[in-house]
Design a protein around this motif. Structure first.
Motif: not given
Lengths: 291, 191
Positions: B163-188
């Protein structure tokens, strides 16, 4: 340890059962309660993290730590391989049993009594049969001056241990080569070792000694700098580079990928520059006792 | 739970395609319903069963797999700590299981290029749960039933009601990847 104790040449007897009892307690303490050093490091990371999602997850980790402690549930279901460091004073005599057996018995009872997960498998490259009691613990012994026995345990999950890296660099690669190698290891590990990490680095010695130095560096209080200012400077530079990678908490992106970098260095052969990386996850379960 | 309810999408497993189509990498999700626990050794057996043309111990259609090996249940509890394990070890088995009908996976860490392609091809979704938060996630587990391979101990297949297990979508059917997106945003610079 006082000088007075060190100068005594009298043999001090320690019973093997005392070792077993200490290990039982350490297994429980390590798996249910994060140390103050680790909690403080996660709190600091939460205050500094730029990613809102990262801050939320760091909050979950603090909540998890409070809950685990209160309800006596393991901080992480992967209760790890039990790594045990024994610093044995040279004036200690172990009575009533074999020291290594006493340690293994402590792990056996510690993991069984408190419902910790048993994760060790025999025949690792074939049948992978669970030994059912989390033994064997990996034991490292060191003979030191004095008449005390210091026991440190660290519970090491597969997620972080699997990301270990080792290389023998050319001496000409020097400091920069070491920094680049460690940063690359953390970058490639990405989310797998459960960042924010404690990054253990061993430099010099031989192949096996460099990795042991990297592992031993992890049991220092989190964020405590190496006493050698040159090594401490290296730790600081690696930490800055690692936190610029953007990997972030759980690899989801963020400004904090490591809580700390700990490095240990020792002399090496004229033809070698060994460097080892041993990562530890945010659930850095390490505890010590002195008998 | 620190994740604010207002920012999350509530979903129920087993999942239908319409639900999976609505999910995008980075979304926060609270998942309720039935999920199946299976990690390394169980995956080996599940894929072996498929290879032999045997039935799986559960119907995989639309189901969610959770890569997890719990700690033992203390007295008075249904299960111990229940955080995710590293997903990439399951990568070599995943395309076969998605082809067999599995629609969602929960683990930690990124997936292989082949798995990401399979996620698009079979309209599946990969979620991440917080690694090292096994005591916190314990609270979301409402029921536990053994399903198969009990000889594997911590690696047995279980059916969990959550019940209400907390998750984050990592890979979706559109090719989105949370790891690539996140890293691109914060890489310096410099790295």
């Amino acid at each position: 340890m006082s000088n007075e104790v060190v100068q005594q040449s009298k043999i001090r007897e320690i019973q093997a059962i005392q070792v077993t009892q200490a290990i039982i307690h350490l297994c429980q303490q390590a798996n249910f309660s994060l140390g103050k050093d680790v909690l403080a490091a996660i709190q600091k990371a939460q205050a500094e993290e730029k990613s809102p999602l990262g801050r939320d997850i760091l909050g979950q980790l603090l909540e998890n730590a409070a809950l685990a402690d209160r309800e006596q549930l393991p901080l992480c279901q992967d209760c790890g391989v039990t790594v045990v460091f024994l610093e044995i004073g040279q004036n200690v005599h172990i009575n009533g049993g074999d020291l290594h057996s006493a340690v293994q018995e402590g792990v056996r009872q510690g993991y069984a009594k408190t419902y910790l997960r048993k994760s060790m498998v025999a025949k690792p490259f074939s049948d992978r049969i669970n030994t059912t009691d989390n033994t064997p613990a990996i034991i490292h012994t060191e003979i030191v001056p004095g008449d005390r026995l210091k026991i440190t345990i660290m519970c090491k999950g597969a997620g972080s241990e699997n990301m270990s890296r080792f290389a023998i660099l050319k001496p000409s690669e020097g400091r920069q080569g070491v920094v680049d190698f460690v940063v690359k290891a953390v970058d490639e590990a990405g989310a797998n070792p459960c960042p924010p990490l404690v990054v253990g680095v061993g430099i010099g010695g031989t192949a096996e000694m460099a990795m042991l130095l990297a592992k031993k560096s992890l049991i220092r209080p989190v964020g405590s700098p190496n006493l050698d200012p040159e090594v401490a400077g290296l730790e600081q530079e690696i930490l800055e580079r690692v936190n610029a990678l953007g990997v972030g908490t759980q690899g989801l992106g963020g400004s904090i990928t490591a809580l700390a970098v700990h490095a240990e260095a020792m002399p090496a052969h004229i033809g070698s520059l060994p460097v080892a990386v041993n990562l530890q996850c945010h659930s850095h379960r390490h505890r010590e006792a002195i008998i | 739970m620190t994740i604010e309810k207002t920012e999350t999408i509530n979903i129920t497993s087993p999942l239908d395609i319409e639900t999976v189509e609505k999910l995008h990498a980075g979304d926060r999700v609270l998942l309720s319903g039935v999920i199946y626990v299976a990690r390394d050794a169980a995956h080996k057996r599940l894929v072996h069963a498929l290879d032999q043309g045997e039935e799986l111990p559960f119907d995989p259609k639309g189901q969610t797999l959770y890569y997890m090996g719990p700690s033992p249940a203390p007295p008075g509890r249904k299960i111990g700590s229940v955080g995710p394990t590293t997903s990439t070890r399951m990568d070599s088995y995943t395309p076969r299981l998605l082809a067999a009908g599995v629609r969602a996976m929960i683990g930690k860490g990124s997936r292989s290029a082949e798995v990401r392609e399979s996620i698009k091809e079979y309209k599946a979704v990969y979620f991440v749960a917080t690694g090292g938060a096994g005591a916190l996630l314990h609270r979301t587990i409402k029921n536990v039933e053994p399903v198969a391979y009990e000889d594997l101990g911590a690696e047995a297949v279980l059916r969990l009601l959550v019940e209400d297990f907390p998750l984050i979508v990592a890979n979706d059917i559109y090719g989105g990847d949370v790891f690539e997106q996140g890293r691109a945003e914060y890489r310096r610079g410099g790295n």
